[in-house]
Scaffold this motif. Structure first.
Motif, PDB file in Angstrom:
ATOM      1  N   GLN A  81       0.829  -1.206   0.000  1.00 60.25           N
ATOM      2  CA  GLN A  81       0.000   0.000   0.000  1.00 60.25           C
ATOM      3  C   GLN A  81       0.867   1.262   0.000  1.00 60.25           C
ATOM      4  OE1 GLN A  81      -2.264  -1.079   3.549  1.00 60.25           O
ATOM      5  NE2 GLN A  81      -4.124  -1.250   2.317  1.00 60.25           N
ATOM      6  N   THR A  82       1.941   1.233   0.779  1.00 68.39           N
ATOM      7  CA  THR A  82       2.849   2.382   0.821  1.00 68.39           C
ATOM      8  C   THR A  82       3.519   2.602  -0.528  1.00 68.39           C
ATOM      9  OG1 THR A  82       3.289   1.998   3.179  1.00 68.39           O
ATOM     10  CG2 THR A  82       4.865   3.370   1.975  1.00 68.39           C
ATOM     11  N   SER A  83       3.933   1.509  -1.168  1.00 76.49           N
ATOM     12  CA  SER A  83       4.572   1.613  -2.483  1.00 76.49           C
ATOM     13  C   SER A  83       3.592   2.142  -3.526  1.00 76.49           C
ATOM     14  CB  SER A  83       5.110   0.241  -2.913  1.00 76.49           C
ATOM     15  OG  SER A  83       6.081  -0.234  -2.008  1.00 76.49           O
ATOM     16  N   LEU A  84       2.351   1.682  -3.459  1.00 82.63           N
ATOM     17  CA  LEU A  84       1.326   2.173  -4.388  1.00 82.63           C
ATOM     18  C   LEU A  84       1.038   3.652  -4.152  1.00 82.63           C
ATOM     19  CD1 LEU A  84      -1.175  -0.841  -4.363  1.00 82.63           C
ATOM     20  CD2 LEU A  84       0.168  -0.041  -6.317  1.00 82.63           C
ATOM     21  N   ALA A  85       1.058   4.067  -2.882  1.00 85.26           N
ATOM     22  CA  ALA A  85       0.836   5.482  -2.573  1.00 85.26           C
ATOM     23  C   ALA A  85       1.963   6.338  -3.149  1.00 85.26           C
ATOM     24  CB  ALA A  85       0.738   5.679  -1.062  1.00 85.26           C
ATOM     25  N   LEU A  86       3.197   5.825  -3.073  1.00 83.35           N
ATOM     26  CA  LEU A  86       4.326   6.541  -3.673  1.00 83.35           C
ATOM     27  C   LEU A  86       4.144   6.660  -5.183  1.00 83.35           C
ATOM     28  CD1 LEU A  86       7.183   7.785  -3.454  1.00 83.35           C
ATOM     29  CD2 LEU A  86       8.100   5.465  -3.724  1.00 83.35           C
ATOM     30  N   LEU A  87       3.704   5.579  -5.793  1.00 84.52           N
ATOM     31  CA  LEU A  87       3.443   5.591  -7.235  1.00 84.52           C
ATOM     32  C   LEU A  87       2.346   6.597  -7.575  1.00 84.52           C
ATOM     33  CD1 LEU A  87       3.993   4.290  -9.998  1.00 84.52           C
ATOM     34  CD2 LEU A  87       2.329   2.517  -9.412  1.00 84.52           C
ATOM     35  N   VAL A 116      11.061   9.450 -12.896  1.00 84.08           N
ATOM     36  CA  VAL A 116      11.936   8.728 -11.956  1.00 84.08           C
ATOM     37  C   VAL A 116      11.122   8.223 -10.769  1.00 84.08           C
ATOM     38  CG1 VAL A 116      13.847   8.971 -10.329  1.00 84.08           C
ATOM     39  CG2 VAL A 116      14.038   9.940 -12.621  1.00 84.08           C
ATOM     40  N   GLY A 117      10.266   9.082 -10.218  1.00 84.77           N
ATOM     41  CA  GLY A 117       9.422   8.669  -9.099  1.00 84.77           C
ATOM     42  C   GLY A 117       8.485   7.535  -9.474  1.00 84.77           C
ATOM     43  N   THR A 118       7.941   7.587 -10.682  1.00 83.65           N
ATOM     44  CA  THR A 118       7.041   6.534 -11.147  1.00 83.65           C
ATOM     45  C   THR A 118       7.775   5.205 -11.307  1.00 83.65           C
ATOM     46  OG1 THR A 118       5.638   8.140 -12.307  1.00 83.65           O
ATOM     47  CG2 THR A 118       5.481   5.838 -13.003  1.00 83.65           C
ATOM     48  N   VAL A 119       8.979   5.266 -11.853  1.00 80.68           N
ATOM     49  CA  VAL A 119       9.777   4.041 -12.032  1.00 80.68           C
ATOM     50  C   VAL A 119      10.129   3.430 -10.678  1.00 80.68           C
ATOM     51  CG1 VAL A 119      11.993   3.137 -12.827  1.00 80.68           C
ATOM     52  CG2 VAL A 119      10.700   4.715 -14.274  1.00 80.68           C
ATOM     53  N   VAL A 120      10.573   4.274  -9.742  1.00 77.20           N
ATOM     54  CA  VAL A 120      10.924   3.781  -8.404  1.00 77.20           C
ATOM     55  C   VAL A 120       9.694   3.209  -7.705  1.00 77.20           C
ATOM     56  CG1 VAL A 120      11.728   4.453  -6.107  1.00 77.20           C
ATOM     57  CG2 VAL A 120      12.888   5.336  -8.134  1.00 77.20           C
ATOM     58  N   GLY A 121       8.570   3.917  -7.789  1.00 81.66           N
ATOM     59  CA  GLY A 121       7.342   3.434  -7.167  1.00 81.66           C
ATOM     60  C   GLY A 121       6.879   2.111  -7.754  1.00 81.66           C
ATOM     61  N   THR A 122       7.002   1.971  -9.069  1.00 83.32           N
ATOM     62  CA  THR A 122       6.625   0.717  -9.728  1.00 83.32           C
ATOM     63  C   THR A 122       7.528  -0.426  -9.286  1.00 83.32           C
ATOM     64  OG1 THR A 122       5.837   1.944 -11.668  1.00 83.32           O
ATOM     65  CG2 THR A 122       6.292  -0.407 -11.963  1.00 83.32           C
ATOM     66  N   LEU A 124       9.269  -0.664  -6.418  1.00 85.10           N
ATOM     67  CA  LEU A 124       8.984  -1.010  -5.028  1.00 85.10           C
ATOM     68  C   LEU A 124       7.666  -1.771  -4.904  1.00 85.10           C
ATOM     69  CD1 LEU A 124      10.063   2.287  -3.192  1.00 85.10           C
ATOM     70  CD2 LEU A 124      11.258   0.087  -3.214  1.00 85.10           C
ATOM     71  N   THR A 125       6.682  -1.381  -5.697  1.00 81.67           N
ATOM     72  CA  THR A 125       5.401  -2.089  -5.675  1.00 81.67           C
ATOM     73  C   THR A 125       5.573  -3.527  -6.131  1.00 81.67           C
ATOM     74  OG1 THR A 125       4.170  -0.037  -6.102  1.00 81.67           O
ATOM     75  CG2 THR A 125       3.048  -2.112  -6.583  1.00 81.67           C
ATOM     76  N   SER A 126       6.377  -3.716  -7.165  1.00 82.19           N
ATOM     77  CA  SER A 126       6.641  -5.069  -7.666  1.00 82.19           C
ATOM     78  C   SER A 126       7.312  -5.928  -6.598  1.00 82.19           C
ATOM     79  CB  SER A 126       7.518  -4.992  -8.916  1.00 82.19           C
ATOM     80  OG  SER A 126       7.866  -6.279  -9.375  1.00 82.19           O
ATOM     81  N   LEU A 127       8.309  -5.360  -5.908  1.00 87.98           N
ATOM     82  CA  LEU A 127       8.994  -6.097  -4.844  1.00 87.98           C
ATOM     83  C   LEU A 127       8.035  -6.445  -3.711  1.00 87.98           C
ATOM     84  CD1 LEU A 127      12.419  -4.213  -4.505  1.00 87.98           C
ATOM     85  CD2 LEU A 127      11.993  -6.422  -5.594  1.00 87.98           C
ATOM     86  N   SER A 128       7.189  -5.490  -3.349  1.00 86.35           N
ATOM     87  CA  SER A 128       6.248  -5.714  -2.252  1.00 86.35           C
ATOM     88  C   SER A 128       5.234  -6.797  -2.598  1.00 86.35           C
ATOM     89  CB  SER A 128       5.523  -4.407  -1.911  1.00 86.35           C
ATOM     90  OG  SER A 128       6.432  -3.411  -1.509  1.00 86.35           O
ATOM     91  N   LEU A 129       4.753  -6.786  -3.832  1.00 86.07           N
ATOM     92  CA  LEU A 129       3.803  -7.815  -4.259  1.00 86.07           C
ATOM     93  C   LEU A 129       4.448  -9.196  -4.245  1.00 86.07           C
ATOM     94  CD1 LEU A 129       2.002  -5.992  -7.220  1.00 86.07           C
ATOM     95  CD2 LEU A 129       0.976  -6.676  -5.043  1.00 86.07           C
TER      96      LEU A 129
END
Length: 201
Positions: A81-87, A116-122, A124-129
Protein backbone atom coordinates in the motif's frame (compact mmCIF):
# COMPACT_ATOMS: atom_id res chain seq x y z
CA UNK A 1 -13.14 61.84 -43.99
CA UNK A 2 -10.61 64.61 -43.44
CA UNK A 3 -6.91 64.00 -43.61
CA UNK A 4 -6.51 64.78 -39.91
CA UNK A 5 -9.36 62.40 -39.03
CA UNK A 6 -7.75 59.63 -41.07
CA UNK A 7 -4.44 60.14 -39.32
CA UNK A 8 -6.10 59.97 -35.90
CA UNK A 9 -7.93 56.77 -36.84
CA UNK A 10 -4.70 55.24 -38.10
CA UNK A 11 -2.97 56.17 -34.84
CA UNK A 12 -5.69 54.49 -32.74
CA UNK A 13 -5.57 51.29 -34.80
CA UNK A 14 -1.79 51.20 -34.60
CA UNK A 15 -1.82 51.76 -30.83
CA UNK A 16 -4.40 49.00 -30.33
CA UNK A 17 -2.39 46.55 -32.40
CA UNK A 18 0.77 47.44 -30.51
CA UNK A 19 -0.86 46.91 -27.10
CA UNK A 20 -2.21 43.54 -28.21
CA UNK A 21 1.32 42.36 -28.99
CA UNK A 22 2.82 43.37 -25.65
CA UNK A 23 0.26 41.71 -23.38
CA UNK A 24 1.92 39.73 -20.58
CA UNK A 25 2.86 36.26 -21.79
CA UNK A 26 0.90 34.67 -18.97
CA UNK A 27 -2.35 35.66 -20.68
CA UNK A 28 -1.22 34.38 -24.06
CA UNK A 29 0.37 31.07 -23.03
CA UNK A 30 0.20 30.44 -19.26
CA UNK A 31 3.10 28.49 -17.79
CA UNK A 32 0.94 27.11 -15.02
CA UNK A 33 -2.46 25.89 -16.07
CA UNK A 34 -4.67 26.20 -13.03
CA UNK A 35 -7.29 23.76 -14.26
CA UNK A 36 -4.70 21.14 -15.17
CA UNK A 37 -2.92 21.47 -11.83
CA UNK A 38 -6.20 21.25 -9.95
CA UNK A 39 -7.27 18.11 -11.79
CA UNK A 40 -3.85 16.53 -11.25
CA UNK A 41 -3.90 17.29 -7.53
CA UNK A 42 -7.38 15.81 -7.16
CA UNK A 43 -6.31 12.72 -9.08
CA UNK A 44 -3.21 12.39 -6.90
CA UNK A 45 -5.18 12.61 -3.65
CA UNK A 46 -7.76 10.14 -4.95
CA UNK A 47 -5.13 7.62 -5.98
CA UNK A 48 -3.30 7.91 -2.65
CA UNK A 49 -6.51 7.32 -0.70
CA UNK A 50 -7.31 4.40 -2.96
CA UNK A 51 -3.83 2.92 -2.48
CA UNK A 52 -3.85 3.02 1.31
CA UNK A 53 -7.31 1.46 1.48
CA UNK A 54 -6.79 -1.17 -1.21
CA UNK A 55 -7.36 -4.76 -0.13
CA UNK A 56 -4.94 -7.50 -1.13
CA UNK A 57 -5.29 -8.22 -4.84
CA UNK A 58 -2.95 -11.21 -5.06
CA UNK A 59 -3.04 -14.49 -3.12
CA UNK A 60 -0.99 -14.43 0.06
CA UNK A 61 1.94 -16.79 0.40
CA UNK A 62 1.24 -17.02 4.13
CA UNK A 63 -1.26 -19.44 5.63
CA UNK A 64 -4.12 -17.11 6.53
CA UNK A 65 -5.68 -19.80 8.74
CA UNK A 66 -2.77 -19.31 11.15
CA UNK A 67 -3.32 -16.12 13.23
CA UNK A 68 0.39 -15.33 13.37
CA UNK A 69 0.82 -15.70 9.61
CA UNK A 70 -2.36 -13.73 9.01
CA UNK A 71 -0.90 -10.90 11.08
CA UNK A 72 2.30 -11.19 9.04
CA UNK A 73 0.37 -10.98 5.76
CA UNK A 74 -1.55 -7.91 6.93
CA UNK A 75 1.65 -6.08 7.82
CA UNK A 76 3.45 -7.09 4.63
CA UNK A 77 0.49 -5.85 2.56
CA UNK A 78 0.93 -2.44 4.18
CA UNK A 79 4.29 -2.25 2.41
CA UNK A 80 2.51 -2.71 -0.90
CA UNK A 81 0.00 0.00 0.00
CA UNK A 82 2.85 2.38 0.82
CA UNK A 83 4.57 1.61 -2.48
CA UNK A 84 1.33 2.17 -4.39
CA UNK A 85 0.84 5.48 -2.57
CA UNK A 86 4.33 6.54 -3.67
CA UNK A 87 3.44 5.59 -7.23
CA UNK A 88 0.21 7.59 -6.94
CA UNK A 89 2.18 10.71 -6.02
CA UNK A 90 4.24 10.76 -9.21
CA UNK A 91 2.20 9.05 -11.95
CA UNK A 92 -0.43 11.81 -12.33
CA UNK A 93 2.32 14.38 -12.88
CA UNK A 94 3.72 12.34 -15.76
CA UNK A 95 0.30 12.62 -17.39
CA UNK A 96 0.16 16.34 -16.57
CA UNK A 97 3.55 16.93 -18.17
CA UNK A 98 2.48 15.11 -21.33
CA UNK A 99 -0.97 16.67 -21.67
CA UNK A 100 -0.42 20.25 -20.47
CA UNK A 101 2.58 21.76 -22.17
CA UNK A 102 4.24 24.62 -20.34
CA UNK A 103 7.69 26.07 -20.80
CA UNK A 104 10.22 23.73 -22.35
CA UNK A 105 12.50 23.62 -19.32
CA UNK A 106 9.70 23.48 -16.76
CA UNK A 107 7.94 20.62 -18.52
CA UNK A 108 11.21 18.77 -19.02
CA UNK A 109 12.20 18.98 -15.34
CA UNK A 110 8.71 17.96 -14.22
CA UNK A 111 8.68 14.95 -16.53
CA UNK A 112 12.13 13.80 -15.41
CA UNK A 113 11.27 13.98 -11.70
CA UNK A 114 7.82 12.43 -12.16
CA UNK A 115 9.16 9.65 -14.40
CA UNK A 116 11.94 8.73 -11.96
CA UNK A 117 9.42 8.67 -9.10
CA UNK A 118 7.04 6.53 -11.15
CA UNK A 119 9.78 4.04 -12.03
CA UNK A 120 10.92 3.78 -8.40
CA UNK A 121 7.34 3.43 -7.17
CA UNK A 122 6.62 0.72 -9.73
CA UNK A 123 9.79 -1.16 -8.76
CA UNK A 124 8.98 -1.01 -5.03
CA UNK A 125 5.40 -2.09 -5.68
CA UNK A 126 6.64 -5.07 -7.67
CA UNK A 127 8.99 -6.10 -4.84
CA UNK A 128 6.25 -5.71 -2.25
CA UNK A 129 3.80 -7.82 -4.26
CA UNK A 130 6.42 -10.54 -4.64
CA UNK A 131 7.04 -10.52 -0.88
CA UNK A 132 3.33 -10.78 -0.13
CA UNK A 133 2.85 -13.67 -2.54
CA UNK A 134 5.98 -15.53 -1.40
CA UNK A 135 6.03 -18.18 1.31
CA UNK A 136 7.32 -16.62 4.55
CA UNK A 137 9.95 -18.34 6.65
CA UNK A 138 9.78 -18.80 10.38
CA UNK A 139 12.79 -17.53 12.30
CA UNK A 140 13.44 -18.25 15.97
CA UNK A 141 16.30 -16.75 17.91
CA UNK A 142 17.49 -14.65 20.81
CA UNK A 143 17.41 -10.88 20.56
CA UNK A 144 20.87 -9.33 20.62
CA UNK A 145 19.96 -5.72 19.85
CA UNK A 146 16.90 -3.60 19.18
CA UNK A 147 17.28 -0.25 17.44
CA UNK A 148 13.88 1.14 16.56
CA UNK A 149 12.59 -1.24 13.91
CA UNK A 150 15.98 -2.80 13.27
CA UNK A 151 16.29 -6.12 15.11
CA UNK A 152 19.50 -8.13 15.45
CA UNK A 153 19.44 -11.73 16.64
CA UNK A 154 22.30 -13.59 18.26
CA UNK A 155 24.59 -14.77 15.50
CA UNK A 156 24.37 -11.47 13.62
CA UNK A 157 21.11 -12.03 11.74
CA UNK A 158 19.56 -8.62 11.07
CA UNK A 159 15.85 -8.15 10.39
CA UNK A 160 13.60 -5.16 9.82
CA UNK A 161 10.26 -5.01 11.62
CA UNK A 162 7.34 -3.89 9.45
CA UNK A 163 4.70 -4.52 12.10
CA UNK A 164 2.16 -1.79 12.84
CA UNK A 165 3.10 0.97 15.27
CA UNK A 166 0.52 -0.27 17.78
CA UNK A 167 2.01 -3.78 17.70
CA UNK A 168 5.52 -2.41 18.12
CA UNK A 169 4.39 -0.36 21.12
CA UNK A 170 2.85 -3.44 22.76
CA UNK A 171 6.03 -5.45 22.12
CA UNK A 172 8.48 -2.88 23.48
CA UNK A 173 8.16 -3.85 27.19
CA UNK A 174 9.32 -7.42 26.53
CA UNK A 175 11.32 -7.00 23.32
CA UNK A 176 14.71 -6.71 24.99
CA UNK A 177 18.15 -8.26 24.44
CA UNK A 178 18.16 -11.83 25.69
CA UNK A 179 14.50 -12.47 24.83
CA UNK A 180 13.69 -15.52 22.72
CA UNK A 181 11.43 -14.59 19.82
CA UNK A 182 9.69 -16.16 16.87
CA UNK A 183 9.20 -14.19 13.67
CA UNK A 184 7.62 -14.63 10.27
CA UNK A 185 9.96 -13.10 7.73
CA UNK A 186 9.59 -12.24 4.05
CA UNK A 187 12.26 -13.06 1.43
CA UNK A 188 13.40 -9.44 1.73
CA UNK A 189 14.23 -9.86 5.43
CA UNK A 190 11.20 -7.91 6.62
CA UNK A 191 9.52 -9.34 9.71
CA UNK A 192 5.75 -8.95 9.57
CA UNK A 193 5.17 -10.78 12.82
CA UNK A 194 7.10 -11.09 16.07
CA UNK A 195 6.14 -12.85 19.26
CA UNK A 196 7.73 -14.34 22.32
CA UNK A 197 9.01 -17.82 21.51
CA UNK A 198 7.26 -19.15 24.61
CA UNK A 199 3.82 -17.97 23.43
CA UNK A 200 3.95 -17.92 19.61
CA UNK A 201 3.72 -21.63 18.84
Amino acid sequence: MSESGGAASYTVVTLTATLSTIKPRIFVRPEIRVVGVGITLLLTVGLILGAISLSAMVPAGADLADPTQRSYATNIWQETQTSLALLAIFLPWVLYGLLFKGSRWGTGILLVIATVGTVVGTWLTSLSLESYAALPRQVTGVVAKVDGRQLTLSGGSGLYLVIRDAELTVAQPWLKPGTSVTLWVSPRGHAGYIGSAATSD
